[in-house]
Design an enzyme around this catalytic site. Structure first.
Site, short mmCIF file in Angstrom:
data_model
loop_
_atom_site.label_atom_id
_atom_site.label_comp_id
_atom_site.label_asym_id
_atom_site.label_seq_id
_atom_site.Cartn_x
_atom_site.Cartn_y
_atom_site.Cartn_z
N HIS A 469 0.75 -1.25 0.18
CA HIS A 469 -0.01 -0.07 0.01
C HIS A 469 0.72 1.38 -0.01
O HIS A 469 0.76 2.18 -0.85
CB HIS A 469 -0.82 0.03 1.09
CG HIS A 469 -1.86 1.10 1.50
ND1 HIS A 469 -3.09 1.55 1.01
CD2 HIS A 469 -1.53 2.50 1.91
CE1 HIS A 469 -3.56 2.51 1.26
NE2 HIS A 469 -2.35 3.07 1.86
N GLU A 470 1.93 1.32 0.98
CA GLU A 470 2.77 2.58 1.02
C GLU A 470 3.64 2.62 -0.34
O GLU A 470 3.79 3.78 -0.66
CB GLU A 470 3.60 2.48 2.43
CG GLU A 470 2.59 2.64 3.84
CD GLU A 470 1.68 3.86 3.60
OE1 GLU A 470 2.08 4.83 3.08
OE2 GLU A 470 0.44 3.74 4.18
N HIS A 473 1.92 4.65 -2.87
CA HIS A 473 1.88 6.20 -2.71
C HIS A 473 3.18 6.57 -3.39
O HIS A 473 3.49 7.54 -3.92
CB HIS A 473 1.80 6.52 -1.21
CG HIS A 473 0.48 6.33 -0.56
ND1 HIS A 473 -0.52 7.26 -1.14
CD2 HIS A 473 -0.06 5.80 0.48
CE1 HIS A 473 -1.79 6.92 -0.38
NE2 HIS A 473 -1.24 6.19 0.57
N HIS A 476 3.44 6.86 -6.63
CA HIS A 476 2.69 7.94 -7.31
C HIS A 476 3.59 9.24 -7.09
O HIS A 476 3.69 10.00 -7.99
CB HIS A 476 1.68 8.39 -6.37
CG HIS A 476 0.28 9.33 -6.81
ND1 HIS A 476 -0.71 9.55 -6.01
CD2 HIS A 476 0.29 10.02 -8.05
CE1 HIS A 476 -1.26 10.35 -6.89
NE2 HIS A 476 -0.83 10.94 -7.83
#
Length: 682
Positions: A469-470, A473, A476
């Site tokens: 999940h991280e 980020h 991104h």
């Protein structure tokens, strides 16, 4: 605090690759002098723009604003990265001094009527100007954000707004400091190791090390996680140990504690409501959502209510199954995770704790997280031990793009420590910008318990999910390629920012990725195929509980921030308000506590998610719909990765997020895949 003003490495661009701060040379005493100079330089730059006698143009106003504040940006990113991940007493002291100074500086710029007039003049002539789409959006966003910040208020209102912002900056800092202190103070001390039956060797060694660090040799200490439910609740066989652990988690910063956050919460809520009213909004929630994709708190609350009823119903079904195993003793909150694992074993023949030997951290990182990025985007990762992090445990990787060109740096800070705030997050140390000539440097922080010396780091499935999940980020932040720093990386609407990170979780159980990283750390055997199939079959298992605890927290956030200032002032008991709010939406089952209680709800009272914790489920509508698209179009292939990167991740904030989503997907998102994923349909 060290007097380090004679030589200050923060006052010049870092000599290191990618502009990563030279933490080996930076001392705590460097920060405040650097901030002092950075504030002065930025004020001078802003004054030159605001007082210019020339007609406002994009170049002399908007682009000039984007160039201004380079030193302040560098110093701020260097400091706040450390403040969240290694907040020693010296760093905390600096942050307390700095908080009102930063607030006053930001307000002086945001509320400058001269700047607002110049931006407005350019906005009013947009159709006459020859601007690129990114430049046009920058003008529009600067105008919206300035108005949203209060630039159009009269002088008396601006003075009050500045005072409110200054006080709120102090309160949010106090909240975080109290929470960190209480989280450390309430760590559970266990004298008899038999009470820790169910934990593995690595977990026991970590608890022994934590005790030694506190001078409690011969005992074991379990440190607390940010969220309510501790991972060890699924493994500890002692019901009393589980009760102690959950009670410690739920009592953090509550009334009566030395680090009580109750009054801080009440004042934050009241002042946020007053500020919203000053700006022309009925509540802080109305103020926040007015500049998010949701638009209104009513839209948010409608979604939460729609999901709460079936989630609570499913949680009750799950509770009934747990009760059949528990026997006569009623199922309580500290029993849920432990009994859930028994039901999981009975129904799916899966013991999640027994999976940890297959999730060795180094292998998960390289052969799971990095491999998925390599397959999907063509990236390569090279560790750079020569580039210092802000803490000895931080690791730095150079990211190489598919064409062989350097893309940026990725820093990983995996382990928990007393100086690190709870939870997991991504932040940027350097933001990409063509205007400033910078490339991205991004950081991922987790809070994995560090095993004792010589022991491997074995992750739980939840840890694996958090890392993927991280890293979503981080991608991104690495991929967004923009001209103007205003749009760099994850600088998008709060209720859109979780979308890319949630999408990246899909690769956890993707066959070729799972096969690469899920290998027993001792035997080298792959995770058995039948276990993998059972894992996939159980993906919707316990979703009633998981959805309910999340929705409870999201609703609590909305309840607090939907109050008017008068209503907020009338709240005298934080716990009573919380109980009433959860009862109102039907999420008040004591066996399913909220994921965060008010006094330790760091996301909304010390982070950037106030009135925005709904963002995770809001973004999951897009996420679930995107996962369907990947599955329909061949999954983990470069063509899909290139499309997702170019049309969504790569645009940063330079394009309206829902427009970018439609460009990628070909239509608006459908909620049906989310309902199916969480078992909420029908």
């Amino acid at each position: 605090m060290t007097d380090a003003t004679a030589f200050n490495p923060l006052l010049a661009p870092s000599p290191l690759p990618y502009g990563i701060p030279d933490y080996a040379a930076i001392e705590p005493g460097h920060y405040l002098p650097a901030f002092t100079q950075a504030f002065a330089e930025h004020r001078a730059e802003i004054e030159a723009i605001a007082s210019s006698p020339d007609e406002p143009t994009f170049a002399n106003t908007v682009e000039a604003l984007e160039r201004a504040g380079d030193l302040l940006d560098r110093v701020s990113r260097a400091f706040y990265t450390v403040n969240s991940a290694d907040a020693t007493s010296a760093i905390q002291e600096i942050e307390e001094t700095l908080a009102p100074l930063m607030s006053a500086h930001a307000d002086a710029i945001a509320l400058d009527g001269r700047l607002f007039a110049r931006i407005t003049a350019i906005r009013d002539r947009l159709d006459e100007l020859d601007l690129t789409p990114e430049q046009r959006r920058l003008v529009e966003r600067l105008h919206i954000e300035a108005a949203h910040a209060g630039a159009a208020l009269d002088d008396a209102a601006k003075e009050r707004l500045t005072a409110l912002n200054a006080r709120l900056s102090v309160l949010t800092s106090r909240f975080e400091k109290n929470l960190l202190a209480d989280t450390n103070d309430l760590a559970v001390v266990v004298d008899d190791v038999a009470e820790l039956d169910g934990l593995g060797a690595g977990e026991l060694s970590a608890a022994a090390d934590a005790a030694r660090e506190r001078g409690l040799d011969g005992t074991h200490v379990i440190t607390l996680t940010l969220f309510t439910g501790h991972p060890y609740l699924a493994s500890l066989t002692s019901r009393d140990a589980r009760r102690r652990l959950l009670e410690a988690s739920r009592s953090r910063a509550h009334r009566g504690n030395a680090n009580d956050n109750s009054e801080t919460v009440r004042e934050i809520v009241r002042l946020r409501a007053e500020r919203a009213e000053l700006l022309g909004y009925a509540s802080h929630a109305a103020y926040v959502t007015s500049d998010e994709t949701a638009g209104t708190p009513e839209a948010v609350q409608a979604l939460l209510r729609e999901l709460a009823v079936p989630a609570a119903r499913n949680a009750q079904r799950e509770k009934a199954a747990l009760q059949r195993i528990a026997g006569d003793a009623p199922v309580e909150a500290h029993d849920w995770a432990f009994l859930t694992e028994k039901v999981r074993q009975a129904e799916y023949d899966i013991d999640t704790a027994a999976l940890r030997p297959w999730f060795e951290a180094e292998r998960v990182l390289h052969d799971g997280v990095f491999r998925a990025a390599q397959e999907l985007y063509g990236l390569a990762f090279r560790e750079r031990a020569d580039l210092p992090g802000y803490h000895p445990e931080v690791r730095t990787f150079e990211v190489i793009d598919a064409d062989g060109a350097p893309l940026g740096l990725y820093l990983l800070d995996l382990y928990t420590r007393d100086t690190k705030r709870g939870g997991a997050w991504m932040n940027s140390l350097v933001a990409q910008s063509d205007l400033r000539g910078t490339r991205p440097v991004v950081v991922n922080n987790l809070n994995v318990v560090k095993p004792g010396a010589g022991q491997p780091t074995l992750l739980t499935l939840d840890n694996v999910t958090t890392l993927f999940h991280e890293f979503g980020h981080a991608l991104h932040g690495l991929f967004a390629h923009v001209t103007y720093p205003h749009f760099a990386g994850t600088a998008v609407h709060r209720d859109f920012v979780e979308f890319p990170s949630q999408v990246n979780e899909m690769w956890i159980l993707w066959p070729e990725i799972l096969a690469a990283y899920a290998v027993h750390h001792e035997t080298g055997e792959p995770l058995p195929a039948e276990v993998v199939e059972r894992l996939r079959a159980s993906e919707a298992f316990n979703k009633g509980f998981e959805t309910s605890e999340y929705l409870a927290a999201a609703w609590l956030d909305q309840a607090w921030h939907s109050l008017s200032s008068a209503e907020a002032a009338a709240v005298t008991d934080v716990a009573a308000f919380e109980a009433a709010a959860l009862a109102e939406i039907g999420l008040d089952d004591p066996a399913v506590p909220t994921r965060y209680s008010s006094t330790y709800f760091q996301h909304v009272f010390a982070g950037g998610y106030s009135a925005g914790y709904y963002s995770y489920i809001w973004a999951e509508v897009l996420d679930a719909d995107t996962v369907e698209w990947f599955r329909e179009n061949g999954g983990l292939v470069r063509a899909n990765g290139d499309r997702f990167r170019s049309r969504l991740l790569g645009v940063g904030g330079a394009k309206d997020p829902l427009e970018a989503y439609r460009d990628f997907r070909g239509r608006d998102a459908d909620i049906a895949p989310l309902l199916t994923r969480r078992g909420l349909g029908g």
